[in-house]
Design an enzyme around this catalytic site. Structure first.
Site, PDB file in Angstrom:
ATOM      1  N   GLY A  17       0.832  -1.132  -0.188  1.00  0.00           N
ATOM      2  CA  GLY A  17      -0.310  -0.074   0.180  1.00  0.00           C
ATOM      3  C   GLY A  17       0.986   1.326  -0.308  1.00  0.00           C
ATOM      4  N   ILE A  46      -4.138 -10.404   7.355  1.00  0.00           N
ATOM      5  CA  ILE A  46      -4.451 -10.075   8.851  1.00  0.00           C
ATOM      6  C   ILE A  46      -5.822 -11.006   9.908  1.00  0.00           C
ATOM      7  CG2 ILE A  46      -2.866  -8.002   8.266  1.00  0.00           C
ATOM      8  CD1 ILE A  46      -4.610  -6.451   9.307  1.00  0.00           C
ATOM      9  N   ALA A  70      -4.592  -2.243   6.313  1.00  0.00           N
ATOM     10  CA  ALA A  70      -6.665  -1.578   6.020  1.00  0.00           C
ATOM     11  C   ALA A  70      -7.447  -1.792   5.134  1.00  0.00           C
ATOM     12  CB  ALA A  70      -6.142  -0.123   6.553  1.00  0.00           C
ATOM     13  N   THR A  72      -9.672   0.498   3.382  1.00  0.00           N
ATOM     14  CA  THR A  72      -9.895   1.878   3.339  1.00  0.00           C
ATOM     15  C   THR A  72     -10.605   2.714   2.278  1.00  0.00           C
ATOM     16  OG1 THR A  72      -8.023   2.141   1.724  1.00  0.00           O
ATOM     17  CG2 THR A  72      -7.252   2.305   4.245  1.00  0.00           C
ATOM     18  N   ASP A 112      -7.448   9.579  11.201  1.00  0.00           N
ATOM     19  CA  ASP A 112      -8.285  10.834  11.565  1.00  0.00           C
ATOM     20  C   ASP A 112      -9.682  10.112  11.744  1.00  0.00           C
ATOM     21  OD1 ASP A 112      -7.838  11.100   8.878  1.00  0.00           O
ATOM     22  OD2 ASP A 112      -9.344  12.576   8.919  1.00  0.00           O
ATOM     23  N   TYR A 148     -16.200   3.213   8.459  1.00  0.00           N
ATOM     24  CA  TYR A 148     -15.216   3.327   8.447  1.00  0.00           C
ATOM     25  C   TYR A 148     -14.251   3.395   9.619  1.00  0.00           C
ATOM     26  CZ  TYR A 148     -10.257   4.718   7.050  1.00  0.00           C
ATOM     27  OH  TYR A 148      -8.650   4.925   7.493  1.00  0.00           O
TER      28      TYR A 148
END
Length: 318
Positions: A17, A46, A70, A72, A112, A148
């Site tokens: 990534g 994972i 992740a 995303t 964030d 998310y």
């Protein structure tokens, strides 16, 4: 470098990534101190216990796992909660269980979006007088506004619960800067070449972050080693300062020699998406500096470097 059984290995999970690639590109900072090993999705799932055990079977107490993997797709997660939970919650928990068993150290990357997306004073995008430098790590109040964000917050908590020495590093608005990149800066560069004007939202305020600067910061964190100032902690790592997407777009145009007046401000309401975008997601860098780590430079200087780096790498648009 003389490799011994005690030489630490840094396992970069999610190596294919954006951030995983940058960590490999900046691995010269670790030369002579650690070994590093990239693990892409082809090497490790994972969220599968057997896959994690196989891929990290040789994990030792001096080793580090940096989890950049992740789910995303912010909009896609709204209709695929199970998929997002699998990668963003179950995945970190399994990695943390593995590092805990081996005595290794997990550095888990977060976002964030774990914040509700509004200033703590509840006013408009640019106010937040009570946090002029942005959200602090402990300012999570209320629920994230997106699936998310909710799964990333749950993943932080799951990792810390499974391995209390985990370090969570939140970042925001990450880009590489190349004209072919799929991030915001790359998109603006392509639009500049194909459109007379571009409309960009001016009511979302955040912390633009150059991926290579973030990678350098993570290498500094890892090479300094696990210690009380960072283990079991949540840290924020972004380039300093704040900007709206409109301001970033105008700066991109200026950097590549285009007229920034071709970028027109608009509102989020004009671009409805399945997942609401945060009006406010500025992250304070105080926790990073308090841990003895070098603050990332101001976002405008970082953007200038990103465009220059992509040009030197042959990434200029025709």
């Amino acid at each position: 470098m003389r490799v011994t059984p005690e030489t630490p290995t840094v396992h970069i999970v999610g190596a294919g990534g954006q951030l995983g690639t940058a960590l490999q590109e900046r691995a010269d900072r670790a030369a002579g101190q650690v070994l590093w090993r990239p693990l892409t999705s082809a090497d490790i799932d994972i969220a599968d216990e057997a896959s994690v055990a196989t891929a990290l079977g040789g994990l030792g107490p001096a080793d580090v796992v940096i989890n950049c993997a992740a789910y995303t797709d912010v909009d896609g997660a709204e209709s695929d909660r199970a998929g997002a939970e699998r990668v963003n919650v179950a995945g970190p928990a399994l990695l943390a269980a593995r590092t805990a068993a081996a005595g290794a150290w997990l550095v888990h990357i977060s976002t964030d979006y774990v914040f509700p997306g509004t200033p703590l004073d509840g006013e408009g995008a640019g106010s937040a007088e009570d946090r002029p430098d942005g959200y602090e790590p402990d300012d999570v109040r209320g629920e994230p506004a997106t699936v998310y964000g909710a799964t990333k917050l749950a993943g932080e908590r799951a990792a810390l619960a499974a391995d209390g020495r985990t370090t969570v590093v939140r970042t925001a608005w990450v880009y590489t800067g190349g004209p072919e990149s799929r991030d915001f800066v790359g998109t603006m560069r392509r639009l500049e070449a194909t459109r007379d004007t571009v409309s960009v939202v001016d009511d979302q305020l955040g912390s633009p972050t150059y991926c290579r600067d973030l990678a350098d910061g993570l290498w500094e964190l890892v090479l300094a080693g696990p210690r009380d100032a960072v283990t079991g902690k949540v840290l924020h790592a972004t380039n300093a300062g704040r900007a709206t997407w409109f301001e970033v777009a105008a700066a991109v145009f200026a950097e590549i020699g285009a007229d920034p007046a071709r970028v027109h401000p608009t509102t989020t309401a004009e671009f409805p998406r399945p997942a609401p975008r945060p009006a406010y997601s500025v992250l304070s860098g105080r926790s990073w500096a308090a841990a003895g780590l070098t603050p990332l430079r101001e976002w405008r200087a970082a953007l200038h470097a990103a465009i220059a780096d992509s040009a030197s790498a042959g990434g200029s648009l025709p």
